[in-house]
Design a protein around this motif. Structure first.
Motif, short mmCIF file in Angstrom:
data_model
loop_
_atom_site.label_atom_id
_atom_site.label_comp_id
_atom_site.label_asym_id
_atom_site.label_seq_id
_atom_site.Cartn_x
_atom_site.Cartn_y
_atom_site.Cartn_z
N VAL A 122 0.84 -1.21 0.00
CA VAL A 122 0.00 0.00 0.00
C VAL A 122 0.87 1.25 0.00
O VAL A 122 0.61 2.21 -0.74
N ARG A 123 1.91 1.25 0.82
CA ARG A 123 2.82 2.40 0.87
C ARG A 123 3.54 2.58 -0.45
O ARG A 123 3.70 3.70 -0.94
N LEU A 124 3.97 1.47 -1.06
CA LEU A 124 4.67 1.55 -2.34
C LEU A 124 3.76 2.10 -3.43
O LEU A 124 4.17 2.94 -4.24
N VAL A 125 2.52 1.62 -3.46
CA VAL A 125 1.56 2.10 -4.47
C VAL A 125 1.28 3.58 -4.28
O VAL A 125 1.24 4.35 -5.24
N PHE A 126 1.09 4.00 -3.03
CA PHE A 126 0.82 5.41 -2.75
C PHE A 126 1.98 6.29 -3.19
O PHE A 126 1.79 7.36 -3.78
N THR A 127 3.21 5.84 -2.93
CA THR A 127 4.39 6.62 -3.32
C THR A 127 4.49 6.74 -4.83
O THR A 127 4.77 7.82 -5.37
N GLU A 128 4.26 5.63 -5.54
CA GLU A 128 4.36 5.66 -7.01
C GLU A 128 3.32 6.60 -7.61
O GLU A 128 3.61 7.40 -8.50
N ILE A 129 2.09 6.51 -7.12
CA ILE A 129 1.02 7.37 -7.65
C ILE A 129 1.32 8.84 -7.33
O ILE A 129 1.10 9.73 -8.17
N THR A 130 1.83 9.10 -6.14
CA THR A 130 2.16 10.48 -5.75
C THR A 130 3.22 11.06 -6.66
O THR A 130 3.11 12.20 -7.13
N LEU A 131 4.28 10.29 -6.95
CA LEU A 131 5.34 10.79 -7.82
C LEU A 131 4.82 11.11 -9.21
O LEU A 131 5.16 12.15 -9.80
#
Length: 221
Positions: A75-84
């Motif tokens: 979940v954290r990885l997906v959130f970071t990728e979408i944010t970038l």
């Protein structure tokens, strides 16, 4: 001859590689406009993610293991990728807003503020002058291969900020603030010469109509 688990893991990594690029395409001007069909955007994201999966980026990209993507830590990885991806697209959109800002102020100064029509990119009524400025800027962006430079920057971000690496969100906020200040500076640079000419024109019309009151002010203007 492939096991189902291997295929599922490969697909999970492929979808994960599409997140940053997909968020950029959705948030950026031109690529994510409402006039671009959703099927075209999906195919573009799928094609642009191929270099990430195939190791076509210099230095390669180490994607998270499928077992990691199957856990709650993903979940954290997906959130970071979408944010970038969203930040990259929004920075480009903010810079494009300089054309709309300049066109809106010029239309208001020239008395063309009521000459507005529906803009599918903005999703509402905008002055025609602002739309012309926006289309002109989009044509310059595409004609100067700006879209290729933007795509290259996003793909190279996988090397500078690998998936799963910690991200300093203060730098992301600073990038948004810097883009906002640049938008106003660029908008003022485009707007001020035209507004100055219109101001001089209004002064000239005022002087002429004061010296010859018999002239029709509106027709002469």
């Amino acid at each position: 001859g492939l096991e189902l688990g291997a295929v599922t893991g490969w697909l999970a990594q492929y979808v994960f590689a599409m997140l940053r690029i997909g968020a950029f395409v959705i948030a950026s001007p031109g690529f994510g406009g409402r006039f671009v069909p959703a099927q075209v955007r999906v195919m573009a994201v799928a094609v642009l993610a191929l270099p990430v999966m195939a190791g076509g980026i210099e230095g390669g990209v180490a994607l998270p293991d499928p077992a990691v993507l199957a856990g709650l830590g993903a979940v954290r990885l997906v959130f970071t990728e979408i944010t970038l991806g969203l930040v990259a697209g929004m920075v480009l959109t903010i810079l494009f807003g300089a054309a709309a800002l300049a066109g809106d102020r010029i239309a208001a100064t020239a008395g063309l503020g009521f000459a507005a029509q529906f803009d599918p990119a903005a999703g509402g009524q905008t002055p025609v002058v602002a739309q012309l400025f926006g289309l002109f800027m989009l044509m310059v962006f595409l004609g100067g291969d700006g879209h290729l430079a933007a795509i290259r920057v996003v793909l190279e971000s996988y090397r500078t900020v690998p998936p799963g690496a910690p991200v300093d969100f203060t730098r992301i906020i600073a990038a948004g603030l810097t883009a906002g200040s640049r938008m106003f500076a660029l908008g003022m640079g485009v707007m001020l010469p035209v507004v100055a000419c219109l101001l001089l024109l209004n002064i000239a019309v005022g002087i002429v109509t004061r010296s010859a009151p018999s002239l029709n002010l509106f027709s002469f203007g």
